[in-house]
Write a protein that holds these residues in place. Structure first.
Motif, PDB file in Angstrom:
ATOM      1  N   SER A   5     -57.875  31.395 -12.302  1.00  0.00           N
ATOM      2  CA  SER A   5     -58.680  30.434 -13.055  1.00  0.00           C
ATOM      3  C   SER A   5     -59.097  31.013 -14.391  1.00  0.00           C
ATOM      4  O   SER A   5     -59.083  30.323 -15.413  1.00  0.00           O
ATOM      5  CB  SER A   5     -59.916  30.029 -12.259  1.00  0.00           C
ATOM      6  N   ASP A   6     -59.494  32.310 -14.410  1.00  0.00           N
ATOM      7  CA  ASP A   6     -59.859  32.957 -15.666  1.00  0.00           C
ATOM      8  C   ASP A   6     -58.695  32.915 -16.642  1.00  0.00           C
ATOM      9  O   ASP A   6     -58.867  32.609 -17.813  1.00  0.00           O
ATOM     10  CB  ASP A   6     -60.260  34.422 -15.436  1.00  0.00           C
ATOM     11  N   ARG A   7     -57.501  33.242 -16.160  1.00  0.00           N
ATOM     12  CA  ARG A   7     -56.330  33.272 -17.017  1.00  0.00           C
ATOM     13  C   ARG A   7     -55.992  31.871 -17.524  1.00  0.00           C
ATOM     14  O   ARG A   7     -55.655  31.698 -18.682  1.00  0.00           O
ATOM     15  CB  ARG A   7     -55.134  33.891 -16.281  1.00  0.00           C
ATOM     16  N   ARG A   8     -56.120  30.855 -16.683  1.00  0.00           N
ATOM     17  CA  ARG A   8     -55.836  29.486 -17.111  1.00  0.00           C
ATOM     18  C   ARG A   8     -56.777  29.080 -18.248  1.00  0.00           C
ATOM     19  O   ARG A   8     -56.363  28.456 -19.208  1.00  0.00           O
ATOM     20  CB  ARG A   8     -55.999  28.507 -15.949  1.00  0.00           C
ATOM     21  N   THR A   9     -58.053  29.427 -18.114  1.00  0.00           N
ATOM     22  CA  THR A   9     -59.009  29.093 -19.160  1.00  0.00           C
ATOM     23  C   THR A   9     -58.660  29.822 -20.442  1.00  0.00           C
ATOM     24  O   THR A   9     -58.681  29.243 -21.521  1.00  0.00           O
ATOM     25  CB  THR A   9     -60.442  29.425 -18.713  1.00  0.00           C
ATOM     26  N   GLU A  10     -58.310  31.103 -20.354  1.00  0.00           N
ATOM     27  CA  GLU A  10     -57.928  31.870 -21.536  1.00  0.00           C
ATOM     28  C   GLU A  10     -56.692  31.290 -22.209  1.00  0.00           C
ATOM     29  O   GLU A  10     -56.559  31.330 -23.416  1.00  0.00           O
ATOM     30  CB  GLU A  10     -57.654  33.329 -21.169  1.00  0.00           C
ATOM     31  N   MET A  11     -55.802  30.722 -21.421  1.00  0.00           N
ATOM     32  CA  MET A  11     -54.563  30.183 -21.960  1.00  0.00           C
ATOM     33  C   MET A  11     -54.750  28.753 -22.466  1.00  0.00           C
ATOM     34  O   MET A  11     -53.811  28.115 -22.892  1.00  0.00           O
ATOM     35  CB  MET A  11     -53.466  30.197 -20.885  1.00  0.00           C
ATOM     36  N   SER A  15     -60.597  24.752 -16.620  1.00  0.00           N
ATOM     37  CA  SER A  15     -61.052  25.118 -15.282  1.00  0.00           C
ATOM     38  C   SER A  15     -61.267  23.825 -14.493  1.00  0.00           C
ATOM     39  O   SER A  15     -61.341  22.738 -15.067  1.00  0.00           O
ATOM     40  CB  SER A  15     -62.345  25.911 -15.370  1.00  0.00           C
ATOM     41  N   PRO A  16     -61.397  23.919 -13.184  1.00  0.00           N
ATOM     42  CA  PRO A  16     -61.610  22.692 -12.399  1.00  0.00           C
ATOM     43  C   PRO A  16     -62.824  21.878 -12.849  1.00  0.00           C
ATOM     44  O   PRO A  16     -62.752  20.651 -12.889  1.00  0.00           O
ATOM     45  CB  PRO A  16     -61.784  23.217 -10.972  1.00  0.00           C
ATOM     46  N   ALA A  17     -63.915  22.519 -13.189  1.00  0.00           N
ATOM     47  CA  ALA A  17     -65.107  21.781 -13.617  1.00  0.00           C
ATOM     48  C   ALA A  17     -64.850  21.051 -14.939  1.00  0.00           C
ATOM     49  O   ALA A  17     -65.209  19.877 -15.091  1.00  0.00           O
ATOM     50  CB  ALA A  17     -66.289  22.731 -13.756  1.00  0.00           C
ATOM     51  N   VAL A  18     -64.228  21.724 -15.885  1.00  0.00           N
ATOM     52  CA  VAL A  18     -63.909  21.109 -17.175  1.00  0.00           C
ATOM     53  C   VAL A  18     -62.902  19.980 -16.968  1.00  0.00           C
ATOM     54  O   VAL A  18     -63.021  18.900 -17.559  1.00  0.00           O
ATOM     55  CB  VAL A  18     -63.374  22.167 -18.167  1.00  0.00           C
ATOM     56  N   GLU A  19     -61.923  20.230 -16.123  1.00  0.00           N
ATOM     57  CA  GLU A  19     -60.906  19.211 -15.856  1.00  0.00           C
ATOM     58  C   GLU A  19     -61.532  17.947 -15.275  1.00  0.00           C
ATOM     59  O   GLU A  19     -61.132  16.829 -15.622  1.00  0.00           O
ATOM     60  CB  GLU A  19     -59.830  19.768 -14.925  1.00  0.00           C
ATOM     61  N   GLN A  20     -62.528  18.079 -14.420  1.00  0.00           N
ATOM     62  CA  GLN A  20     -63.195  16.913 -13.850  1.00  0.00           C
ATOM     63  C   GLN A  20     -63.889  16.086 -14.936  1.00  0.00           C
ATOM     64  O   GLN A  20     -63.831  14.854 -14.919  1.00  0.00           O
ATOM     65  CB  GLN A  20     -64.204  17.327 -12.774  1.00  0.00           C
ATOM     66  N   GLY A 142     -62.588  24.324 -23.055  1.00  0.00           N
ATOM     67  CA  GLY A 142     -62.590  25.022 -21.765  1.00  0.00           C
ATOM     68  C   GLY A 142     -63.994  25.274 -21.261  1.00  0.00           C
ATOM     69  O   GLY A 142     -64.914  24.491 -21.493  1.00  0.00           O
ATOM     70  N   ASP A 143     -64.179  26.393 -20.591  1.00  0.00           N
ATOM     71  CA  ASP A 143     -65.479  26.684 -19.985  1.00  0.00           C
ATOM     72  C   ASP A 143     -66.588  26.922 -20.998  1.00  0.00           C
ATOM     73  O   ASP A 143     -67.773  26.885 -20.642  1.00  0.00           O
ATOM     74  CB  ASP A 143     -65.368  27.894 -19.055  1.00  0.00           C
ATOM     75  N   GLU A 144     -66.221  27.147 -22.250  1.00  0.00           N
ATOM     76  CA  GLU A 144     -67.255  27.271 -23.281  1.00  0.00           C
ATOM     77  C   GLU A 144     -68.027  25.959 -23.425  1.00  0.00           C
ATOM     78  O   GLU A 144     -69.130  25.932 -23.981  1.00  0.00           O
ATOM     79  CB  GLU A 144     -66.631  27.677 -24.625  1.00  0.00           C
ATOM     80  N   LEU A 145     -67.464  24.869 -22.898  1.00  0.00           N
ATOM     81  CA  LEU A 145     -68.125  23.571 -22.909  1.00  0.00           C
ATOM     82  C   LEU A 145     -69.543  23.671 -22.350  1.00  0.00           C
ATOM     83  O   LEU A 145     -70.440  22.969 -22.796  1.00  0.00           O
ATOM     84  CB  LEU A 145     -67.295  22.584 -22.067  1.00  0.00           C
ATOM     85  N   PHE A 146     -69.748  24.561 -21.385  1.00  0.00           N
ATOM     86  CA  PHE A 146     -71.039  24.655 -20.707  1.00  0.00           C
ATOM     87  C   PHE A 146     -72.062  25.501 -21.461  1.00  0.00           C
ATOM     88  O   PHE A 146     -73.247  25.460 -21.130  1.00  0.00           O
ATOM     89  CB  PHE A 146     -70.846  25.197 -19.288  1.00  0.00           C
TER      90      PHE A 146
END
Length: 193
Positions: A5-11, A15-20, A142-146
């Motif tokens: 998951s970390d690598r997917r976000t970096e790429m 992440s699942p939360a962002v995708e939702q 990505g996760d920076e959204l939060f």
């Protein structure tokens, strides 16, 4: 989060939360669309007593604010909107293909003049594209959204980009409720039983 998951976000993959959140935004045209059933080229500008907005104004208004939210989420300076969808003039320069931003912005008043608004089909296309752009911006951040802080309005609150994305979902829901009230006032068939 695990290493994958970390690598997917970096790429750049969400992440699942962002995708939702992105999927919720992509679903907005379908959810709003159920309330648009039965409106046509004549009734897209129809209003009812004590009802604030007509359908085509609502589609333009939502589309405009989806694009402005993208600018906040991606930390872009406010700029031109897609030329094929918007023009900025005096509030009456819209046409069958584009909204005039001044005719659908906050505090604008819907006008019962079909010539200054896109067709219903085109308005739906513009709204769908704006939702797609917003969902893409959510995924891009990505996760920076939060944790990314954004502002809304001239002295508005500062909150995370995730909250802004969720406010957009609520904004659509609020306007869907207005369309539902408009349907009732016009005696249109129910869409929710």
């Amino acid at each position: 989060m695990d290493a994958v998951s970390d690598r997917r976000t970096e790429m750049g993959h969400a992440s699942p939360a962002v995708e939702q959140i992105a999927l919720m935004i992509e679903e907005l045209p379908t959810l709003l669309g159920r309330f648009l059933v039965g409106f046509n080229e004549l009734t897209r500008i129809a209003q009812a007593p004590n009802m604030p907005n007509h359908v085509i104004w609502t589609l333009g208004h939502l589309s405009l604010y989806h694009h402005r939210s993208v600018e906040r989420i991606l930390r872009l300076e406010p700029g031109p909107l897609p030329e094929g969808d918007f023009v900025t003039a005096d509030g009456r320069a819209g046409d069958a293909w584009r909204f005039d931003t001044e005719s659908v912005c906050f505090s604008s008043t819907p006008i019962a003049d079909s010539a200054i608004y896109p067709t219903l089909e085109r308005g739906i296309e513009i709204h769908t594209a704006a939702c797609g752009r917003l969902a893409a911006s959510v995924r891009e951040v990505g996760d920076e959204l939060f944790v990314r802080q954004v502002e809304w309005g001239t002295s508005g609150p500062r909150f995370s980009a995730a909250i802004l994305a969720m406010r957009i979902v609520h904004h659509v829901g609020s306007h869907a409720g207005q369309i539902l009230d408009l349907r009732r006032a016009r005696g249109m068939p129910r869409v929710i039983n």
